[in-house]
Design a protein around this motif. Structure first.
Motif, mmCIF file in Angstrom:
data_model
loop_
_atom_site.group_PDB
_atom_site.id
_atom_site.type_symbol
_atom_site.label_atom_id
_atom_site.label_comp_id
_atom_site.label_asym_id
_atom_site.label_seq_id
_atom_site.Cartn_x
_atom_site.Cartn_y
_atom_site.Cartn_z
ATOM 1 N N ARG A 225 -51.982 34.714 -33.811
ATOM 2 C CA ARG A 225 -52.549 35.675 -32.861
ATOM 3 C C ARG A 225 -51.921 35.503 -31.483
ATOM 4 O O ARG A 225 -51.628 36.495 -30.793
ATOM 5 C CB ARG A 225 -54.072 35.473 -32.779
ATOM 6 N N ASP A 226 -51.659 34.258 -31.072
ATOM 7 C CA ASP A 226 -51.009 34.033 -29.778
ATOM 8 C C ASP A 226 -49.593 34.582 -29.763
ATOM 9 O O ASP A 226 -49.149 35.169 -28.754
ATOM 10 C CB ASP A 226 -51.002 32.543 -29.438
ATOM 11 N N ASP A 227 -48.870 34.417 -30.879
ATOM 12 C CA ASP A 227 -47.504 34.933 -30.950
ATOM 13 C C ASP A 227 -47.493 36.464 -30.853
ATOM 14 O O ASP A 227 -46.619 37.046 -30.203
ATOM 15 C CB ASP A 227 -46.834 34.478 -32.243
ATOM 16 N N MET A 228 -48.467 37.099 -31.499
ATOM 17 C CA MET A 228 -48.523 38.558 -31.451
ATOM 18 C C MET A 228 -48.875 39.059 -30.059
ATOM 19 O O MET A 228 -48.317 40.050 -29.575
ATOM 20 C CB MET A 228 -49.558 39.080 -32.464
ATOM 21 N N THR A 229 -49.784 38.387 -29.380
ATOM 22 C CA THR A 229 -50.161 38.822 -28.031
ATOM 23 C C THR A 229 -49.067 38.545 -27.010
ATOM 24 O O THR A 229 -48.885 39.299 -26.055
ATOM 25 C CB THR A 229 -51.454 38.121 -27.604
ATOM 26 N N LYS A 230 -48.316 37.441 -27.178
ATOM 27 C CA LYS A 230 -47.249 37.124 -26.232
ATOM 28 C C LYS A 230 -46.132 38.151 -26.289
ATOM 29 O O LYS A 230 -45.533 38.498 -25.289
ATOM 30 C CB LYS A 230 -46.689 35.736 -26.524
ATOM 31 N N SER A 231 -45.839 38.644 -27.466
ATOM 32 C CA SER A 231 -44.774 39.628 -27.591
ATOM 33 C C SER A 231 -45.157 40.964 -26.981
ATOM 34 O O SER A 231 -44.294 41.770 -26.632
ATOM 35 C CB SER A 231 -44.419 39.816 -29.068
ATOM 36 N N GLN A 232 -46.442 41.262 -26.812
ATOM 37 C CA GLN A 232 -46.900 42.526 -26.265
ATOM 38 C C GLN A 232 -47.122 42.456 -24.755
ATOM 39 O O GLN A 232 -47.452 43.471 -24.151
ATOM 40 C CB GLN A 232 -48.214 42.941 -26.962
ATOM 41 N N VAL A 233 -47.013 41.314 -24.157
ATOM 42 C CA VAL A 233 -47.242 41.162 -22.712
ATOM 43 C C VAL A 233 -45.963 40.606 -22.075
ATOM 44 O O VAL A 233 -45.353 39.666 -22.598
ATOM 45 C CB VAL A 233 -48.432 40.217 -22.432
ATOM 46 N N ARG A 234 -45.560 41.163 -20.933
ATOM 47 C CA ARG A 234 -44.358 40.708 -20.211
ATOM 48 C C ARG A 234 -44.709 40.558 -18.735
ATOM 49 O O ARG A 234 -45.572 41.263 -18.203
ATOM 50 C CB ARG A 234 -43.220 41.696 -20.383
ATOM 51 N N PRO A 235 -44.049 39.663 -18.048
ATOM 52 C CA PRO A 235 -44.310 39.523 -16.607
ATOM 53 C C PRO A 235 -43.713 40.698 -15.834
ATOM 54 O O PRO A 235 -42.654 41.229 -16.176
ATOM 55 C CB PRO A 235 -43.630 38.194 -16.252
ATOM 56 N N MET A 236 -44.393 41.094 -14.779
ATOM 57 C CA MET A 236 -43.942 42.224 -13.964
ATOM 58 C C MET A 236 -42.846 41.771 -12.993
ATOM 59 O O MET A 236 -42.951 40.714 -12.364
ATOM 60 C CB MET A 236 -45.135 42.814 -13.196
ATOM 61 N N ASP A 237 -41.811 42.640 -12.881
ATOM 62 C CA ASP A 237 -40.701 42.358 -11.965
ATOM 63 C C ASP A 237 -41.153 42.574 -10.521
ATOM 64 O O ASP A 237 -42.038 43.385 -10.244
ATOM 65 C CB ASP A 237 -39.521 43.279 -12.300
ATOM 66 N N GLU A 238 -40.524 41.806 -9.595
ATOM 67 C CA GLU A 238 -40.915 41.895 -8.192
ATOM 68 C C GLU A 238 -40.579 43.268 -7.607
ATOM 69 O O GLU A 238 -41.371 43.839 -6.843
ATOM 70 C CB GLU A 238 -40.198 40.800 -7.394
#
Length: 305
Positions: A225-238
């Protein structure tokens, strides 16, 4: 001459009328006769026919018929009975169930034949009558065993004023001190020298293994579940964050300009003015909240939205 002619005419008319009534006078009566006559006003007397005597047969009507089939007892091919006609009574007597139904009111109870007192049972005699007539009925057949001793008689007096000088407390202590311990038999088990003494039982190992497998399975599910959620979330660029902040500020300026254009209205007398003011205030508050969120650090973007 004229008088004679008139008399002839009157005579002819009278003869014609008389002939029409009686059906004569030159055949005119048969043509003019309609069944009407002065003599038909009075009705004729009715003719009474003599009643013949009632027919009475020479045979008895209560004897059964000859060559009858009403004597059968439930067969589709019945035979014949009373062929000679000498049977006085019925070949098969009438029964209550061989009729077209019971007589109305036959099942009703007779009010004079109701059940009376002690009709099917005898009257229970009183205790005095039983003692007087049959006293043997009051004697028990078997006597139960006595569980308590009988009450002593008046001449069985116990021995009184018996006093002892024994000190039971001291005697009990002396007996326990001098008592020898009981010997253990040869067949008794010594649990200190058992083979599995001090070892964990086998069922605890099985339970620990099952619990460990369940924990590993839960960890694998959480990792997936953590692997699936990490792939769907990305950090926002400045740069992206700054562009969003600039856009929100420009929008806030535009909404604020429209809002300030209506601040001189001190009296909101219509629903449109009131709704417009509430809408501007809500948009300004929401834009300020969004700008405050974008000013934070570590912002992540959900790629599924």
């Amino acid at each position: 001459l004229k008088l004679a002619q008139a008399c002839g005419r009157v005579l002819k008319v009278l003869c014609f009328i008389a002939g029409s009534m009686q059906g004569g006078y030159g055949g005119y009566g048969g043509i003019m006769d309609h069944g009407e006559s002065i003599y038909g006003i009075i009705p004729p007397k009715p003719i009474q026919q003599e009643k013949p005597p009632m027919y009475r047969s020479t045979h008895d009507g209560l004897i059964p018929p000859t060559c009858s089939t009403f004597h059968s007892k439930g067969t589709s091919l019945p035979g014949l009975s009373n062929l000679q006609g000498d049977c006085v009574d019925k070949p098969v007597g009438n029964l209550s169930a061989r009729t077209m139904g019971a007589e109305p009111g036959s099942a009703r109870n007779n009010p004079n034949t109701f059940m009376r007192k002690f009709a099917k049972t005898d009257k229970v005699p009183t205790l005095s009558e039983v003692k007087r007539t049959t006293p043997d009925l009051l004697k028990p057949t078997t006597l139960s065993a006595r569980h308590k001793p009988s009450v002593p008689r008046h001449h069985e007096r116990p021995i009184l004023n018996l006093v002892t000088s024994k000190n039971f407390i001291v005697a009990n202590a002396v007996e326990n001190i001098l008592a020898t311990p009981s010997k253990v038999g040869d067949g008794a088990k010594d649990y200190l020298h058992k083979e599995d003494y001090g070892k964990n039982p086998k069922y605890l190992g099985h339970i620990k293994r099952d619990i460990g497998e369940e924990l590993n399975y839960i960890r694998e599910l959480q990792q997936r579940r953590d692997d699936m959620t990490k792939s769907q979330v990305r950090p926002m660029d400045e740069m992206e964050r700054l562009k969003l902040i600039d856009g929100l500020k420009a929008k806030w300026e535009h909404v604020n300009t429209n809002y300030q254009s209506g601040t001189h209205l001190t009296k909101l007398d219509t629903i449109g003015k009131l709704r417009r003011k509430e809408t501007y205030e809500t948009e300004l508050a929401q834009i300020e909240k969004d700008i405050a969120r974008l000013n934070r650090k570590g912002i992540h973007v959900d790629c599924t939205m």
